[in-house]
Every structure is written in C-alpha cells, then in structure tokens.
Enzyme design. Structure first.
Site, PDB file in Angstrom:
ATOM      1  N   GLU A  11       0.819  -1.214   0.000  1.00 31.51           N
ATOM      2  CA  GLU A  11       0.000   0.000   0.000  1.00 31.51           C
ATOM      3  C   GLU A  11       0.855   1.268   0.000  1.00 31.51           C
ATOM      4  O   GLU A  11       0.320   2.365  -0.120  1.00 31.51           O
ATOM      5  CB  GLU A  11      -0.897   0.013   1.240  1.00 31.51           C
ATOM      6  CG  GLU A  11      -1.880  -1.142   1.284  1.00 31.51           C
ATOM      7  CD  GLU A  11      -2.526  -1.311   2.660  1.00 31.51           C
ATOM      8  OE1 GLU A  11      -3.747  -1.508   2.713  1.00 31.51           O
ATOM      9  OE2 GLU A  11      -1.807  -1.274   3.676  1.00 31.51           O
ATOM     10  N   ASP A 196     -12.047  -6.125  -1.866  1.00 31.27           N
ATOM     11  CA  ASP A 196     -12.916  -7.308  -1.744  1.00 31.27           C
ATOM     12  C   ASP A 196     -14.234  -6.877  -1.116  1.00 31.27           C
ATOM     13  O   ASP A 196     -14.364  -5.746  -0.666  1.00 31.27           O
ATOM     14  CB  ASP A 196     -12.243  -8.394  -0.880  1.00 31.27           C
ATOM     15  CG  ASP A 196     -11.914  -7.862   0.509  1.00 31.27           C
ATOM     16  OD1 ASP A 196     -10.801  -7.366   0.708  1.00 31.27           O
ATOM     17  OD2 ASP A 196     -12.807  -7.911   1.385  1.00 31.27           O
TER      18      ASP A 196
HETATM   19  N1  ADE Z   1      -8.687  -5.163   4.268  1.00 32.18           N
HETATM   20  C1  ADE Z   1      -9.043  -5.484   3.007  1.00 32.18           C
HETATM   21  N2  ADE Z   1     -10.098  -6.304   3.005  1.00 32.18           N
HETATM   22  C2  ADE Z   1     -10.435  -6.513   4.301  1.00 32.18           C
HETATM   23  C3  ADE Z   1     -11.433  -7.278   4.946  1.00 32.18           C
HETATM   24  N3  ADE Z   1     -12.301  -8.000   4.250  1.00 32.18           N
HETATM   25  N4  ADE Z   1     -11.466  -7.273   6.312  1.00 32.18           N
HETATM   26  C4  ADE Z   1     -10.572  -6.543   7.008  1.00 32.18           C
HETATM   27  N5  ADE Z   1      -9.607  -5.810   6.450  1.00 32.18           N
HETATM   28  C5  ADE Z   1      -9.540  -5.790   5.103  1.00 32.18           C
END
Ligand code: ADE
Length: 227
Positions: A11, A196
C-alpha cells in the site's frame, strides 16, 4: 508536514518511490521515511497489520514529527453496494467494530474514557481527497469506516457491522489511527480502495485485487500531494 500511514508495503511502496531526498529513521520497529512529494513535506510509515501496530505508529509519528494532519491509506473490504472493487471509501468517521463492553450496559463500539462510538474525521481533508478522486474519475463514497482485529470474510459479520455501525468499509487500522489522532487533536482522514467485498468471496478476491486497489489509493494520494 503531512503524515501518511499504510499497514502494508504493497500500500506504500509506489508512493514512497516519489519521495525526494528521503530520510529514514526506525523507532520501535517502525521505519519512518520523510521528504517531499509534490508540493508537500511528508512523513510516511508502514505500520503493520492491526490496531495495536497502527496506534503505536500514529502516536510515535505525532510525537516525533508533529504532522499537521494524518492520512491512513490502503485497502479495505466493501460493506456497501455503492463501493465496488477499485472504488474508494473516504471516512466521515471511524468506529471499532470489535470494541465491546456491552455486558456492562454500554453501546457496542463505545470507547470508554472518550465515551464515544464514532470519532469524526476531518471534513476539509476528506472533502479535498474525495475531490481529487473525482478529478481522476475514481468513484468514491463517504461514510463510517469500521476497524477491527479481524479480516472480515462472512456475510454474518458484514451484516453485524453494517447494521450496528452503518459502516461502508472495513479494515484493520483506521480507527486506531483515528483514536490516536483524536486524543492528540490532529486532523485525520481514512482513505481506502476496495479490494474485496468482506464476505464469503473475500479470501479469493483479496489476493487477486489487493495490488490494483493499492495502486488506486496511491494514485489518489499523488494527486492530492501535487496540489
Ligand atoms: N482489508 C481489506 N479487506 C479486508 C477485509 N475484508 N477485512 C478486514 N480488512 C480488510
């Protein structure tokens, strides 16, 4: 000076490549790299994953570099149908979805001592960052960002977080950075590109999209710093 914190190298590395005359210092295991990007002095840090590392990093950064504002950038899971992979969530406030003293009669997420569930992000900073995203044609949504020491990967947990806190995205550091900034009266914003959808598919989507999402947030940071 603007403080920029990311949890992971993926990142941060593309952003750090733009630092002119970088100077590094490692404190308590966190490496701070400062210098100039665009029109701003910056201090950057990769804090590690989770709220404890994030708090340690933010407090150290504030004490040693006195940034006038702090941006926590990186990726997050989406909790909103308005945020698809590659879109960016901008914080209106932060909440800790795993903070729970409810057996004692407190509301879920209450931060004892401060006595608040939501800690407000800086309006002007967040508006400026969202405007930069608009200029780049990156879709954003603004709302509460929820942090906890867990990777959210089920419909049940996702529903709990959205029903309880109205959050639009979940990650693992932003609210800790926010709490440290709040107690130190330092303006902050959490800026997260979606990797996601924090449900049963997130363990597959995350590895596929984390790099692309991280690039989105770096692109936006560079635009902001060019102003
Ligand atoms: N960072 C990226 N995706 C995530 C998720 N599903 N839960 C926690 N942190 C995250």
């Amino acid at each position: 000076m603007i403080g920029i914190i990311a949890a992971m190298n993926v990142e941060m590395e593309a952003l750090r490549a733009h630092i002119e005359n970088p100077v590094s210092e490692t404190v308590s295991g966190v490496t701070f790299v400062r210098g100039r990007i665009g029109n701003h002095e910056v201090v950057t840090a990769v804090c590690g994953i989770g709220k404890v590392f994030a708090a340690l990093c933010a407090q150290t950064m504030i004490l040693r570099y006195a940034p006038e504002k702090v941006i926590n950038t990186g990726v997050a899971g989406s909790l909103s149908s308005l945020l698809n992979i590659g879109s960016i969530a901008v914080s209106s406030c932060v909440v800790q979805h795993d903070m729970d003293t409810s057996p004692l009669g407190d509301p879920l997420g209450l931060i004892s001592g401060i006595n608040k569930v939501e800690l407000p992000a800086d309006k002007l900073l967040c508006t400026d960052l969202a405007a930069c995203a608009g200029e780049l044609g990156i879709h954003t949504a603004s709302g509460p960002i929820a942090s906890g020491d867990q990777f959210v990967a089920s419909a049940e947990r996702k529903t709990f977080i959205t029903d309880t806190f109205g959050a639009i995205a979940c990650e693992m550091e932003g609210a800790a950075v926010g709490q440290v900034c709040y107690v130190n009266s330092v303006p902050f914003c959490i800026l997260r590109a979606i990797s996601d959808s924090a449900d049963g598919s997130s363990h597959m989507d995350y590895p596929t999209f984390v790099k692309m999402a991280a690039e989105q947030s770096v692109k936006l940071m560079l635009r902001y710093l060019s102003k």
